[in-house]
Scaffold this active site. Structure first.
Site, mmCIF file in Angstrom:
data_model
loop_
_atom_site.group_PDB
_atom_site.id
_atom_site.type_symbol
_atom_site.label_atom_id
_atom_site.label_comp_id
_atom_site.label_asym_id
_atom_site.label_seq_id
_atom_site.Cartn_x
_atom_site.Cartn_y
_atom_site.Cartn_z
ATOM 1 N N MET A 31 -79.491 7.352 24.817
ATOM 2 C CA MET A 31 -79.794 6.401 23.760
ATOM 3 C C MET A 31 -80.109 5.029 24.354
ATOM 4 O O MET A 31 -80.031 4.005 23.669
ATOM 5 C CB MET A 31 -78.639 6.307 22.762
ATOM 6 N N HIS A 35 -76.920 2.544 32.233
ATOM 7 C CA HIS A 35 -75.987 1.974 33.201
ATOM 8 C C HIS A 35 -75.851 2.939 34.375
ATOM 9 O O HIS A 35 -76.606 3.930 34.479
ATOM 10 C CB HIS A 35 -74.632 1.685 32.552
ATOM 11 N N ALA A 36 -74.895 2.663 35.262
ATOM 12 C CA ALA A 36 -74.755 3.470 36.477
ATOM 13 C C ALA A 36 -74.417 4.923 36.169
ATOM 14 O O ALA A 36 -74.758 5.824 36.949
ATOM 15 C CB ALA A 36 -73.692 2.867 37.390
ATOM 16 N N HIS A 38 -75.659 6.673 33.616
ATOM 17 C CA HIS A 38 -76.967 7.287 33.360
ATOM 18 C C HIS A 38 -77.746 7.464 34.664
ATOM 19 O O HIS A 38 -78.437 8.468 34.866
ATOM 20 C CB HIS A 38 -77.793 6.420 32.405
ATOM 21 N N GLN A 62 -76.721 10.218 13.950
ATOM 22 C CA GLN A 62 -75.353 10.350 14.452
ATOM 23 C C GLN A 62 -74.515 9.095 14.197
ATOM 24 O O GLN A 62 -73.388 8.993 14.693
ATOM 25 C CB GLN A 62 -75.349 10.709 15.932
ATOM 26 N N GLY A 150 -73.360 13.747 30.811
ATOM 27 C CA GLY A 150 -72.113 13.311 31.427
ATOM 28 C C GLY A 150 -70.902 13.918 30.747
ATOM 29 O O GLY A 150 -70.906 14.168 29.539
ATOM 30 N N GLU A 151 -69.844 14.133 31.516
ATOM 31 C CA GLU A 151 -68.611 14.695 30.969
ATOM 32 C C GLU A 151 -67.813 13.671 30.167
ATOM 33 O O GLU A 151 -66.857 14.053 29.491
ATOM 34 C CB GLU A 151 -67.736 15.250 32.095
ATOM 35 N N ARG A 190 -71.253 1.026 25.198
ATOM 36 C CA ARG A 190 -70.443 0.226 24.269
ATOM 37 C C ARG A 190 -69.455 -0.688 24.987
ATOM 38 O O ARG A 190 -68.820 -1.534 24.338
ATOM 39 C CB ARG A 190 -69.718 1.146 23.290
#
Length: 284
Positions: A31, A35-36, A38, A62, A150-151, A190
């Site tokens: 979205m 950042h790092a 991503h 969502q 990502g987890e 966020r």
């Protein structure tokens, strides 16, 4: 060189052409506000596939009416630089009308019951229908590929895996470890909402997860007792308001009667404007 594409038809044709030429595709749905965390996904896609394609779409389906859709961080210029620096070749940046030409209220929706109705689903009851719908659409546009997630959003990852399995979608879902700051805070778009004081105490979620894992490793096998350990740590921080703390089976997200096998500890809390989530795994 990074090529930006704004249309569904253009993105589909670009990826079809890559596969026709014998190249493999790695897809990184996001979205934006990259950042790092991503960057780690994009770099892995670029390393493992011939073509790394990134999507940026702040999906309105969502977000509940009371959530932060209008305020969600957006920085397309910065995102382009981040994607190019991480080795992406294609950047898909559709508008809302491009993704939902009939309007968001006329969209066929996808639901994954069971996995999406508790934890995050209890607080955000429409969230995972929106996630499942947009991911199904992105997979249909992109075609056969490997998709990197990502987890940190572990419940979302479970929903997407089930979606792919149940609908026989020709996509291989690749889970990548959570990327953290030095103090343990999981990277998130966020996090930009946090004030300096809130940022200083935000690693409380990570500390609570580590304490829960320590209890399990010390022999605790009761989920309620582990919840109590995690909840007490967050409860001791005046700036944080706990939403939930839970330990579940890592495969189906149910709470075991006795903790065993692959487990996932999940936590969510509010710090000011920011609602943060995190998780860690442990095997008994």
């Amino acid at each position: 060189m990074l090529t930006q594409i704004d249309t569904v038809d253009g993105f589909r044709k670009a990826l079809d052409a890559e596969r026709l030429a014998g190249r493999t595709v790695g897809l990184v749905p996001t979205m934006g506000a990259l950042h790092a965390g991503h960057a780690a996904l994009m770099e892995r896609a670029a390393a493992e596939c011939d073509v790394a394609a990134v999507t940026i779409f702040v999906n309105p389906l969502q977000f509940a009416p009371t959530e932060d859709l209008a305020a969600y961080p957006r920085d397309l210029d910065g995102d382009r630089r981040a994607a190019a620096g991480a080795g992406a070749q294609l950047l898909f940046t559709p508008s809302e009308t491009e993704m939902y030409p009939g309007g968001r209220d006329a969209v066929t929706t996808v639901s994954v019951p069971g996995l999406g109705t508790h934890l995050e689903g209890r607080t955000r009851p429409t969230h995972f229908d929106g996630v499942a719908t947009v991911v199904a659409k992105l997979f249909a546009i992109a075609g056969p590929c490997r998709a990197y997630f990502g987890e940190k959003d572990f419940q979302q990852l479970a929903v997407i895996r089930r979606l792919v399995s149940d609908l026989s979608i020709p996509v291989e879902v690749i889970a990548c470890p959570t990327v953290r700051d030095d103090d343990g805070l999981a990277l998130s778009s966020r996090n930009a909402y946090l004030t300096a004081a809130e940022r200083a105490v935000a690693p409380v979620l990570h500390r609570a997860l580590r304490a829960g894992i320590a209890a399990i490793e010390a022999g605790e096998r009761d989920a309620a007792a582990v919840r109590t350990v995690m909840s007490a740590i967050v409860g001791a921080e005046p700036l944080a308001t706990l939403d939930y703390a839970e330990v579940v089976d890592a495969h189906d997200l149910t709470v075991p009667a006795r903790l065993a096998g692959e487990l996932r500890l999940l936590i969510a809390a509010r710090l000011g404007r920011a609602r943060l989530i995190d998780n860690m795994g442990v095997t008994v």
